[in-house]
Design an enzyme around this catalytic site. Structure first.
Site, mmCIF file in Angstrom:
data_model
loop_
_atom_site.group_PDB
_atom_site.id
_atom_site.type_symbol
_atom_site.label_atom_id
_atom_site.label_comp_id
_atom_site.label_asym_id
_atom_site.label_seq_id
_atom_site.Cartn_x
_atom_site.Cartn_y
_atom_site.Cartn_z
ATOM 1 N N VAL A 40 0.840 -1.209 0.000
ATOM 2 C CA VAL A 40 0.000 0.000 0.000
ATOM 3 C C VAL A 40 0.872 1.255 0.000
ATOM 4 O O VAL A 40 0.577 2.229 -0.685
ATOM 5 C CB VAL A 40 -0.992 -0.006 1.184
ATOM 6 C CG1 VAL A 40 -1.786 1.293 1.243
ATOM 7 C CG2 VAL A 40 -1.942 -1.185 1.079
ATOM 8 N N CYS A 41 1.973 1.210 0.732
ATOM 9 C CA CYS A 41 2.863 2.376 0.794
ATOM 10 C C CYS A 41 3.488 2.670 -0.569
ATOM 11 O O CYS A 41 3.643 3.830 -0.951
ATOM 12 C CB CYS A 41 3.954 2.175 1.840
ATOM 13 S SG CYS A 41 3.304 2.079 3.526
ATOM 14 N N THR A 42 3.842 1.624 -1.303
ATOM 15 C CA THR A 42 4.410 1.827 -2.634
ATOM 16 C C THR A 42 3.370 2.422 -3.572
ATOM 17 O O THR A 42 3.674 3.343 -4.344
ATOM 18 C CB THR A 42 4.985 0.504 -3.192
ATOM 19 O OG1 THR A 42 6.029 0.084 -2.315
ATOM 20 C CG2 THR A 42 5.537 0.689 -4.593
#
Length: 156
Positions: free
Chosen positions: A50-52
């Protein structure tokens, strides 16, 4: 027992802090207040799914943010080396700051979710005050989309 920091909200002044960026350079927020709108996003972990997605959405909208007078800054507890690798792997053109003890995250009052630090985005106006805030743990793309919409529509 120490009180936890209050969660910052629209109208609050941005806390003064200094951290190290992905290139090992000092970044002091005071040097940027009043020069740009600041889009500060806190994210749990470099190179996680999700962070990417979130980081790449900020990357893909980077020109629109800069055209609107905004500087994009990502912050988490990752190391300078981890941030450098993340920036290089995903061609992230903006500043990533290492907050190893989550001091700045705590200054903003970003709350942890389950076993991870929170995911939250703040837009700081030219006056140094929070003008917009967005929190959504599993919706990384929405952070960039909503912040960009706000920045494009704001005068400050």
């Amino acid at each position: 027992m120490a009180q936890s920091k209050k969660h910052l909200a629209v109208g609050d002044a941005v806390p003064v802090f200094s951290l190290t960026d992905q290139d090992g350079k000092a970044f002091n927020i005071k040097d940027h207040i009043g020069k740009h709108k600041l889009v500060i996003f806190f994210y749990p972990k470099d190179q996680s799914m999700v962070c990417t997605k979130e980081a790449c959405q900020f990357r893909d909208s980077f020109k629109e943010f800069t055209d609107a007078g905004a500087k994009v800054i990502g912050i988490n507890s990752g190391t300078v080396a981890s941030h450098k690798a993340f920036a290089e792997a995903d061609k992230l053109p903006y500043t990533l700051l290492s907050d190893p003890d989550n001091k700045v995250l705590n200054m903003f009052g970003v709350k942890s979710k389950m076993f991870m630090t929170g995911r939250e985005t703040f837009v700081i106006g030219l006056d140094g005050k929070i003008a917009y805030q967005h929190a959504a743990m599993m919706e990384g793309k929405a952070h960039s989309d909503n912040a960009l919409q706000f920045v494009k529509g704001s005068k400050n």
